[in-house]
Design a protein around this motif. Structure first.
Motif, short mmCIF file in Angstrom:
data_model
loop_
_atom_site.label_atom_id
_atom_site.label_comp_id
_atom_site.label_asym_id
_atom_site.label_seq_id
_atom_site.Cartn_x
_atom_site.Cartn_y
_atom_site.Cartn_z
N ARG A 77 75.22 49.56 5.13
CA ARG A 77 74.39 49.45 3.87
C ARG A 77 74.99 50.50 2.75
O ARG A 77 75.22 51.65 2.97
CB ARG A 77 72.81 49.91 4.12
N VAL A 97 82.94 39.93 6.02
CA VAL A 97 82.43 40.86 5.03
C VAL A 97 83.23 42.06 5.24
O VAL A 97 83.59 42.38 6.47
CB VAL A 97 80.94 41.29 4.98
N ASP A 102 81.23 44.78 0.08
CA ASP A 102 79.95 45.26 0.05
C ASP A 102 79.55 46.46 -0.94
O ASP A 102 78.51 46.28 -1.73
CB ASP A 102 79.55 46.12 1.38
N LYS A 124 73.45 47.10 -1.23
CA LYS A 124 73.84 45.95 -0.44
C LYS A 124 73.95 46.14 0.80
O LYS A 124 74.81 47.22 1.28
CB LYS A 124 75.22 45.26 -1.27
N ALA A 126 75.34 44.49 4.95
CA ALA A 126 76.21 43.63 5.52
C ALA A 126 76.36 43.50 6.84
O ALA A 126 76.39 44.81 7.29
CB ALA A 126 77.42 43.31 4.77
#
Ligand code: NAD
Length: 443
Positions: A77, A97, A102, A124, A126
Motif C-alpha cells: 500500500r 505489479v 504502485d 494505491k 497492490a
C-alpha cells in the motif's frame, strides 16, 4: 536441453523488459510533474515534496490454499500524499505489479484527486497475484488477509481503498466485512466501490466508464462537431472499457473495435455493446462476441480507422513504436498511464490531431463516485443512482472546463513550446497541492 535454455533466456528477457517498462512509467510521471511545476512557475523543490510517497507499506499475506499448502503473497500500500485529505486509491491484483508501478499509480491518484477538487490525497495498493488461478475461497482469504495486514494503517479518515484492475465490489464487500470485524463495529466508509446492497451506490460500478464517455463527448463537442456517429475503438474491455463503450454508444457514437487479454473484435458497422456487455463470456473473452471479425491480436483497436481511441487496459500501451499506426484524432485515457510521453508528443505533431484527454482527468469518474459513496457512508444516507450519476456528470464537466481554460492560458503563455492537455491538468493539480502545502506550513 536447448528448449530449456531458450525458455530461461526468454524468461530473463521478459522480466528484464517488464521491469524496465514499469520503472519508466514512474520516471515519466516524474518528468511530467517537473514540467508542470515549471509551467506553473512554482518552486523546484515541490517536485520531491510531491513525487516521493509519504509512506510505503509492504506486507506478506499467507493463504491456506485448497491443496492444503500455504502460499505467501506479496502486497503493498503506497500512501502517497495526504495534504488534501485521506489517502485514496484502488487495489490492484496482478502478477506483474511492482512497487515502482504502485508508486506511479499512487502519485497519479494524488494528482487526480487534487484535479477533481475532492478532499482526498492519493494512495494505491497492490497484490502480486494472478487471481484467475485462485478459487473463490482462496481469493476471499487473500482479500481478508490483505486487510488484516493493513488494518492499523487504513480507515475512513486515514486511507480509503477501492477497486482497480482485477478487484471488484465482491472483494470490497469481503474487505469491509474483515475491517468491521476487527473494529467491532460496521465501518462502511473505509472502502468504496462496494455492492449497492452493502452501502454502495448502483452508479459506482460504471462510474469510471461513464466519466470517460462524458469527457469523450465533451471533447468531441469541442473539437469534432459532436459525438453522434463518431467511430470509437476500445483497448481493454474490462470494467472501465466496457462501460465507456456502453455509455458512448448510448450517447450516439459507433463502437467499431474492442479487445481484451485474449484478442479482439472489429466490426466497421458497429458492435452491439449492449449485447456484448450482457454476456459474461464476452467480458471474459471478447472473441466470443457473435459477430464481427475476430483476431488473437489484442492491439487491433489501437490501429483501426476510429475517430476516438479509448485505451482502457493498462499502462504503456501507446508507445513510440506503435503510435505511427494509430489513426484516431482524439484519445481519451480510460486506463492509467496508457500513453508514453514520447508517443504523445508524436501524436500532437500530427496535422489534425486534437488531444489526449489525460488519465487524471478522463478516468476520474470512479474516484469522484467513490467520494460520493464515502459521503453517503459517513452520514448513513443514500443518493439514488440517478442523483449520484447526475452529480458525477456535473463534476466531470466542470473539471473538463477548468482544464480547457488552463490549457488555453498555458499554451498562450508558452507559445514557443508544446503544452499538452496533460501538462495543463498536472499544472492545475499541482497548484492546488502547493496552495494546501503552503497553508499547512509544509513549504
Ligand atoms: P479490469 O481488470 O476490469 O479490465 C482490464 C481489461 O484490460 C481486461 O478486459 C483485460 O483483459 C484487458 N487487458 C489486459 N491486458 C491487455 C492487453 N495487453 N491488450 C488488451 N486488453 C488487455 O480493470 P479496470 O478496472 O477496467 O482498469 C483498467 C484500467 O483503468 C487500469 O489502468 C486502471 O488502473 C484504470 N482505472 C480503473 C478504475 C476503476 O474504477 N476500475 C478507475 C480509474 C482508472
Amino acid at each position: 536441453m536447448n528448449t530449456e535454455i531458450y525458455k530461461y533466456l526468454f524468461l530473463i528477457i521478459y522480466y528484464w523488459k517488464s521491469d524496465v517498462a514499469m520503472a519508466s512509467y514512474l520516471q515519466w510521471m516524474s518528468q511530467v510533474l517537473k514540467e508542470a511545476i515549471s509551467l506553473g512557475g512554482l518552486p523546484e523543490e515541490l517536485h520531491d515534496l510531491i513525487f516521493k510517497p509519504e509512506r510505503v507499506i509492504s506486507v506478506k499475506i499467507p493463504v491456506k490454499m485448497d491443496n492444503g499448502k500455504v502460499a505467501v503473497f506479496e502486497g503493498y500500500r503506497v500512501q502517497h500524499n495526504s495534504v488534501l485529505g485521506p489517502y485514496k486509491g484502488g487495489i490492484r491484483y496482478h502478477p506483474d505489479v511492482t512497487l515502482d508501478t504502485d508508486m506511479a499509480l499512487a502519485l497519479g491518484m494524488t494528482l487526480k484527486n487534487s484535479l477533481a477538487n475532492i478532499p482526498y490525497g492519493g494512495g494505491k495498493g497492490a497484490v502480486k497475484v494472478d487471481p484467475t488461478k485462485l478459487s473463490s475461497r482462496e481469493l476471499e482469504e487473500l482479500s481478508r488477509g490483505y486487510v488484516r495486514a493493513l488494518y492499523k494503517f487504513i480507515g475512513p479518515e486515514v486511507d480509503i481503498p477501492a477497486p482497480d484492475v482485477n478487484t471488484n465490489p465482491q472483494i470490497m464487500a469481503w474487505m469491509v466485512d474483515e475491517y468491521s470485524k476487527l473494529s467491532g463495529r460496521n465501518v462502511p466508509a473505509v472502502f468504496t466501490g462496494k455492492p449497492p446492497e452493502l452501502w454502495g451506490n448502483p452508479a459506482r460500478i460504471y462510474s469510471t466508464g461513464f466519466g470517460v464517455a462524458i469527457l469523450a463527448k465533451a471533447a468531441a463537442d469541442a473539437f469534432m462537431g459532436g459525438i453522434e456517429g463518431k467511430k470509437v475503438a476500445v483497448h481493454g474491455f474490462g470494467n472501465v472499457g466496457s462501460y465507456a463503450a456502453y455509455w458512448l454508444s448510448k450517447l450516439g457514437a459507433k463502437v467499431i473495435a474492442i479487445s481484451n487479454i485474449y484478442g479482439s473484435v472489429y466490426d466497421p458497422n458497429g458492435i452491439d455493446v449492449e449485447l456484448a456487455i450482457s454476456k459474461p463470456e464476452v467480458i471474459k473473452d471478447v472473441r466470443t462476441y457473435p459477430k464481427g471479425q475476430k483476431s488473437n491480436d489484442t492491439d487491433v483497436p489501437l490501429f483501426v480507422d476510429a475517430d476516438i481511441l479509448v485505451p482502457a487496459s493498462l499502462e504503456n500501451v501507446i508507445t513510440p513504436e506503435k503510435v505511427e499506426r494509430v489513426k484516431a484524432k482524439l484519445i481519451v485515457e480510460g486506463a492509467n498511464g496508457p500513453t508514453v510521453p514520447e508517443a504523445e508528443k508524436l501524436l500532437y505533431s500530427r496535422k489534425g490531431f486534437h488531444a489526449v484527454i489525460p488519465d487524471i482527468l478522463a478516468n476520474s469518474g470512479g474516484v469522484v463516485m467513490s467520494y460520493l459513496e464515502w459521503v453517503q457512508n459517513l452520514y448513513w444516507f443514500n443518493w439514488s443512482e440517478e442523483e449520484a450519476r447526475e452529480k458525477l456528470r456535473i463534476i466531470m464537466m466542470d473539471n473538463f472546463k477548468r482544464v480547457m481554460e488552463a490549457w488555453k492560458r498555458l499554451s498562450d503563455k508558452n507559445a514557443d513550446k508544446l503544452v499538452t492537455m496533460r501538462d495543463a491538468s498536472f499544472a492545475l493539480s499541482v497548484e492546488r497541492i502547493y496552495k494546501a502545502m503552503k497553508l499547512r506550513g509544509q513549504i
